[in-house]
Design a protein around this motif. Sequence first.
Motif, PDB file in Angstrom:
ATOM      1  N   ALA A  16      68.602  37.399  55.391  1.00 34.75           N
ATOM      2  CA  ALA A  16      67.243  37.821  55.029  1.00 34.75           C
ATOM      3  C   ALA A  16      66.702  38.831  56.032  1.00 34.75           C
ATOM      4  CB  ALA A  16      66.325  36.601  54.955  1.00 34.75           C
ATOM      5  N   ILE A  17      66.975  38.600  57.319  1.00 31.51           N
ATOM      6  CA  ILE A  17      66.539  39.549  58.337  1.00 31.51           C
ATOM      7  C   ILE A  17      67.178  40.917  58.107  1.00 31.51           C
ATOM      8  CG2 ILE A  17      66.702  40.111  60.793  1.00 31.51           C
ATOM      9  CD1 ILE A  17      66.332  37.127  61.364  1.00 31.51           C
TER      10      ILE A  17
ATOM     11  N   GLY B 222      60.403  35.018  53.770  1.00 30.88           N
ATOM     12  CA  GLY B 222      60.292  34.023  54.826  1.00 30.88           C
ATOM     13  C   GLY B 222      59.482  32.810  54.434  1.00 30.88           C
TER      14      GLY B 222
ATOM     15  N   ALA C  64      69.219  32.981  57.044  1.00 30.19           N
ATOM     16  CA  ALA C  64      68.118  33.640  57.766  1.00 30.19           C
ATOM     17  C   ALA C  64      68.539  35.010  58.269  1.00 30.19           C
ATOM     18  CB  ALA C  64      67.658  32.768  58.928  1.00 30.19           C
TER      19      ALA C  64
ATOM     20  N   GLN D 103      61.721  34.076  60.567  1.00 29.53           N
ATOM     21  CA  GLN D 103      63.090  33.686  60.232  1.00 29.53           C
ATOM     22  C   GLN D 103      63.957  33.548  61.475  1.00 29.53           C
ATOM     23  OE1 GLN D 103      63.659  36.941  57.597  1.00 29.53           O
ATOM     24  NE2 GLN D 103      63.119  35.790  55.747  1.00 29.53           N
TER      25      GLN D 103
ATOM     26  N   ASN E 209      63.120  37.498  50.280  1.00 29.79           N
ATOM     27  CA  ASN E 209      63.318  37.666  51.726  1.00 29.79           C
ATOM     28  C   ASN E 209      61.998  37.642  52.492  1.00 29.79           C
ATOM     29  OD1 ASN E 209      66.316  38.379  51.749  1.00 29.79           O
ATOM     30  ND2 ASN E 209      65.520  39.936  50.346  1.00 29.79           N
TER      31      ASN E 209
END
Length: 414
Positions: A253-254, A298, A250, A232, A296
């Motif tokens: 999500a990280i 990726g 992104a 990501q 999440n």
Amino acid sequence: MKWLFGARARLRWIHLILGGALSMPYFLLGSVFVGPFIGNQNVFTSTALQFGAFGVALPIAALTAFFPLVRPLSVGAVRALCGVPRGRLADGPAGSGPARVRTAAWFTLHLGLGGVISGMTLAVPPFAVTLIVLPLLTWLRDTPLGLPEVFDHTWAPALAPVAGAAMLVALAACAALAGALLARWAPVLLGPTPADRLAAAERRAADLTVRNRLARELHDSVGHALSAVTLQAGAARRVLDSDVEFVREALTAIEETTRRTVGELDTVLGLLRQGDDAGGDLPGPTLDVLDDLLANSGVKVAYTQDGDPAARAPEAVSREAYRIVQEGLSNALRHGDAAPVSLRIALRGEELEIVMENPLPERAPVVRPGGGRGLPGTAERATLLGGHAEAGPHGDTWRLTARLPVGGDAGGGR
């Protein structure tokens, strides 16, 4: 002279004196038993009576050595004072009849030799020192010291120091020989029995099982998080100036991935700190939170389910299924060029079936030396539950399949 007066010889001498000290209560009890047979005579006025009381004391000591805790106490003293390697002695209390008999034999030998050497240690040095200083202190010759008649000769005082030194050397030799004898017999009488070796092997196997479980948890949790975060972050870097919304997604999500992984890592590290208490069920995420993982991960995941596995699978099966899916996603991230993944989880009778597929990459993936640990760990997870897992090329896709038993009450299926 090192074997007579070296550090090891001195420690073994201390071990013998410790045995003599332990024998004193038994000796006093033995003198009580001998008392009715000697009338009014004091047992301490006769060497023969003292040995008789000592002979009665040793069987009493052997009986008390049948208590299980005698062996760990004896083993601790032998390791500290006799120089016997740790691996040659048993750990823990004597748990079987043969082990207790061997411990009783050791305890009797220790107290018997220790009592003799302790008596010699108390009696010989004062007499030997008297002989050594006899030529220097002439007035000692006229006092009643109880010396043998040979010392009444005029030439005898000149040889008295030699005799005194010889007596001290002989005492040290007796102590060294007795200590060596105990050190030689300690592994025989205090060493592990077949039952002890079996119990130790079971403890090592249980410890290895726990360590492998924790290693799998760390590998799957942290490995997947690092793969997802790396992918990501790389994608966000490539579109940093052209697609701000994608970069924002992104980074979100990280953030979610790292927060979840830190919690899982803290749980595993907490179990590591518990040591032997970490052998119970290992907590962790289950299929109830699978949607968060997929959102999440990726990669794009087409997920279908059959039979409501999150609600109806047992907790242990649900937890291992989550980890198997997580490892499949990690492989797709590392080796599948982040291609879309299809995931199907279904309850079929008494079995939970997991099938994951993703297209094979155009180029063969880079394999680490010695291979990875993820797929073997997945197979271990399934095997521990009584199931089966396999992974490999299937046509133009890579397929991971796992079947986990859930019991007849799970229900489901088409």
